[in-house]
Design an enzyme around this catalytic site. Structure first.
Site, PDB file in Angstrom:
ATOM      1  N   SER A  29       0.833  -1.213   0.000  1.00  0.00           N
ATOM      2  CA  SER A  29       0.000   0.000   0.000  1.00  0.00           C
ATOM      3  C   SER A  29       0.863   1.255   0.000  1.00  0.00           C
ATOM      4  CB  SER A  29      -0.898   0.016   1.242  1.00  0.00           C
ATOM      5  OG  SER A  29      -1.831  -1.028   1.182  1.00  0.00           O
ATOM      6  N   ARG A  33       1.565   4.281  -3.050  1.00  0.00           N
ATOM      7  CA  ARG A  33       1.321   5.696  -2.737  1.00  0.00           C
ATOM      8  C   ARG A  33       2.590   6.530  -2.881  1.00  0.00           C
ATOM      9  NH1 ARG A  33      -2.389   2.525  -0.524  1.00  0.00           N
ATOM     10  NH2 ARG A  33      -4.412   3.334   0.206  1.00  0.00           N
ATOM     11  N   GLY A 101      -5.809  -3.859  -7.964  1.00  0.00           N
ATOM     12  CA  GLY A 101      -6.942  -2.977  -7.691  1.00  0.00           C
ATOM     13  C   GLY A 101      -6.474  -1.661  -7.089  1.00  0.00           C
ATOM     14  N   ARG A 129     -13.304  -6.930 -11.581  1.00  0.00           N
ATOM     15  CA  ARG A 129     -13.596  -6.261 -10.291  1.00  0.00           C
ATOM     16  C   ARG A 129     -14.364  -4.952 -10.487  1.00  0.00           C
ATOM     17  NH1 ARG A 129      -8.298  -6.354  -6.659  1.00  0.00           N
ATOM     18  NH2 ARG A 129      -9.829  -5.750  -5.097  1.00  0.00           N
ATOM     19  N   GLN A 176      -9.112   2.213  -0.863  1.00  0.00           N
ATOM     20  CA  GLN A 176      -8.843   2.553  -2.264  1.00  0.00           C
ATOM     21  C   GLN A 176      -9.794   3.641  -2.735  1.00  0.00           C
ATOM     22  OE1 GLN A 176      -9.095  -1.209  -4.304  1.00  0.00           O
ATOM     23  NE2 GLN A 176      -7.209  -1.977  -3.385  1.00  0.00           N
ATOM     24  N   ASP A 327      -7.138  -7.988   4.383  1.00  0.00           N
ATOM     25  CA  ASP A 327      -6.374  -8.881   3.497  1.00  0.00           C
ATOM     26  C   ASP A 327      -5.906 -10.150   4.211  1.00  0.00           C
ATOM     27  OD1 ASP A 327      -6.645  -7.203   1.327  1.00  0.00           O
ATOM     28  OD2 ASP A 327      -4.815  -6.086   1.776  1.00  0.00           O
ATOM     29  N   LYS A 354     -12.400  -9.034  -3.813  1.00  0.00           N
ATOM     30  CA  LYS A 354     -10.943  -8.823  -3.846  1.00  0.00           C
ATOM     31  C   LYS A 354     -10.383  -9.444  -5.133  1.00  0.00           C
ATOM     32  CE  LYS A 354     -10.681  -6.587  -0.013  1.00  0.00           C
ATOM     33  NZ  LYS A 354     -10.287  -5.174  -0.052  1.00  0.00           N
ATOM     34  N   ARG A 403      -2.841 -14.028  -2.319  1.00  0.00           N
ATOM     35  CA  ARG A 403      -3.040 -14.392  -0.902  1.00  0.00           C
ATOM     36  C   ARG A 403      -3.710 -15.760  -0.750  1.00  0.00           C
ATOM     37  NH1 ARG A 403      -1.092  -9.763   1.038  1.00  0.00           N
ATOM     38  NH2 ARG A 403      -1.921  -7.817   0.207  1.00  0.00           N
TER      39      ARG A 403
HETATM   40  C1  S3P Z   1      -5.616  -1.309  -0.127  1.00  0.00           C
HETATM   41  C2  S3P Z   1      -6.902  -1.309   0.345  1.00  0.00           C
HETATM   42  C3  S3P Z   1      -7.686  -2.532   0.538  1.00  0.00           C
HETATM   43  C4  S3P Z   1      -6.821  -3.798   0.493  1.00  0.00           C
HETATM   44  C5  S3P Z   1      -5.830  -3.742  -0.622  1.00  0.00           C
HETATM   45  C6  S3P Z   1      -4.890  -2.557  -0.459  1.00  0.00           C
HETATM   46  C7  S3P Z   1      -4.912  -0.030  -0.282  1.00  0.00           C
HETATM   47  O1  S3P Z   1      -8.643  -2.635  -0.504  1.00  0.00           O
HETATM   48  O2  S3P Z   1      -7.642  -4.935   0.374  1.00  0.00           O
HETATM   49  O3  S3P Z   1      -5.034  -4.929  -0.652  1.00  0.00           O
HETATM   50  O4  S3P Z   1      -3.685  -0.013  -0.437  1.00  0.00           O
HETATM   51  O5  S3P Z   1      -5.598   1.015  -0.241  1.00  0.00           O
HETATM   52  P1  S3P Z   1     -10.096  -1.910  -0.407  1.00  0.00           P
HETATM   53  O6  S3P Z   1      -9.904  -0.465  -0.487  1.00  0.00           O
HETATM   54  O7  S3P Z   1     -10.855  -2.464  -1.585  1.00  0.00           O
HETATM   55  O8  S3P Z   1     -10.654  -2.384   0.912  1.00  0.00           O
END
Ligand code: S3P
Length: 450
Positions: A29, A33, A101, A129, A176, A327, A354, A403
């Site tokens: 994450s 970013r 995603g 998705r 997200q 996760d 997911k 995962r």
């Molecule tokens: C993430 C947010 C989560 C998580 C993903 C990483 C992120 O997803 O499941 O692996 O880095 O913002 P969601 O925003 O769909 O919950």
């Protein structure tokens, strides 16, 4: 690119005690970013400890396509020469986000308030998705999106020429979605407000503040209210990415269920919005301790020690904790299978959208390995077989989901018969060194010739 190559069948067998140090890669994450915000500031951001998994590499390539200078200096050290807020240029190719995603949703947010058009695509998992959860709020800024039925990729986003700031209450617990709206808000003059009813991971808020944006967070009756002032000049940063708690979860959970194990995972990011799994494991009776707690680069960090824990019991996981371990439910279900009694997990509808439907994927594979599982639209429960009680012996489908693949391979390390996965290829999206790292601890993992 993950999911585009030939499947990599793998098998995992019971092994001796796991021991030693597990240096897991950088946080996924935070890595996404760091690249995206680095691309949106003026000047050069330096990043150390970047996760070099396929998901993040796809985001790095995307940032180049939008005009940023992204350089790999080796050993997890990268630099990004940004184009400034609103400075993205129009890519001349489709942006392929692979399996990610997070990558596609955050990048859509970042470009949605720039006067450019971009088309996004991904692998079969990502293209299935839901994207409307992001494009709906981006439309409030003035952006337009056209994709396939059900709001799925491939999708073209036409950025707003004259973006207006928005106030948006996020309808699903999703970092997200929250982050996409905040990144879009960067180039809208005025205040963009995002309200989340349940707190989700807050790396975007922390990092925006670190880059010099004016951003405030208040708790109210409505939830967490995040206010961002648009059109800041972001200042380049030095970012040390902590190790990923979601990757640490795999060696930690393996140590808890493989007899005699004692594993130390150093330098794990323990942001409270991410650490729910470890709290849950301790409640189940896991021998897990935090050592050397400290703060690094604005994120809490500690070393985690996990020892074999044969007396774990099933619990009811509080639904309010779901976002902080979203996760980690697949690997939690593997620990639950090796605990005594039932583990109940409620309030987890998001698991169904997911990289795969993670409830369906885990329930099917666990049942095939002799573990009774029940499930409903937003809950599931695992009937624990006690330490060493899982029969194993099945081949499990990983559904292009890293995962799921790693969870079943960990299951095999403590099962009576080996456990196989049809495709371990997706593991490289988040944890490219999973196989050598687990082998060094003593695991018996093998690739199979199909
Ligand atoms: C993430 C947010 C989560 C998580 C993903 C990483 C992120 O997803 O499941 O692996 O880095 O913002 P969601 O925003 O769909 O919950």
């Amino acid at each position: 690119m993950s999911g585009h190559g030939a499947p990599v069948p793998m098998i995992s067998r019971a092994c001796g005690a796991l021991s030693g140090m597990a240096e897991v890669p950088g946080d996924k994450s935070i890595s996404h970013r760091a690249l995206i915000l680095g691309a949106l500031c003026v000047g050069e951001t330096r990043i150390s400890g970047l996760l070099e998994g396929q998901d993040v590499l796809d985001t790095a390539r995307a940032m180049r396509a939008f005009g940023a200078g992204v350089t790999d200096h080796g050993g997890g050290n990268w630099s990004v020469r940004g184009v400034g807020v609103g400075g993205f240029c129009e890519p001349d190719q489709v942006i392929d986000c692979g399996n990610s995603g997070t990558g596609v949703r955050l990048i859509m947010g970042a470009m949605a308030t720039c006067p450019i058009t971009a088309t996004f695509s991904g692998d079969a998992s990502l293209n299935g998705r839901p994207m409307a959860r992001v494009t709906d709020p981006l439309a409030l800024f003035g952006a337009r999106a056209v994709g396939r039925s059900g709001g799925r990729l491939p999708m073209t986003v036409v950025g707003a020429d004259d973006p207006v700031p928005v106030r948006y209450v996020v309808p699903v617990p999703s970092a997200q979605v929250k982050s996409a709206v905040l990144l879009a808000g960067l180039n809208a003059l005025g205040e963009t407000v995002v309200v989340e009813r349940e707190a989700t991971r807050d790396h975007t808020e922390r990092m925006l503040a670190g880059f010099g944006a004016t951003i405030t967070v208040e708790d109210s009756d409505e939830g967490r209210v995040i206010t961002l002032t648009g059109q800041p000049e972001l200042r380049p940063q030095e970012i040390a990415v902590p190790r990923d708690p979601s990757s640490a979860a795999f060696p930690v959970c393996a140590a808890l269920i493989v007899p005699g194990s004692d594993v130390l995972v150093p330098g794990i990011g323990l942001n409270p919005t991410r650490a729910g799994l470890f709290t849950t494991l301790i409640e189940m009776g896991a021998d897990l301790s935090y050592e050397n707690m400290r703060e690094e680069g604005g994120e809490p960090v500690a070393d985690l020690r996990a020892r074999y824990s044969p007396d774990m019991v099933g619990i009811e996981v509080p639904p309010a904790r779901a976002a902080s371990m979203i996760d980690e439910y697949p690997i939690l279900s593997v620990v639950a299978a090796n605990a005594r009694g039932q583990t109940m997990m409620r309030g987890v509808k998001e698991l169904r959208v997911k990289e795969s439907d993670r409830i369906e994927a885990m329930a099917t594979g666990l049942r095939a390995n002799g573990v009774p599982v029940e499930d409903g639209p937003d809950w599931w429960s695992v009937n624990g077989q006690g330490a060493g009680g899982v029969a194993g012996g099945a081949i499990c489908a990983s559904h292009l989901d890293h995962r799921i693949a790693m969870s079943f391979l960990i299951l095999g390390m403590a099962s009576q018969a080996p456990v196989s996965v049809d495709d371990g290829g997706p593991i490289s999206t988040s944890f490219p060194i999973f196989e050598p790292l687990m082998a060094r601890l003593g695991a018996a993992l093998e690739r199979q010739v199909s």
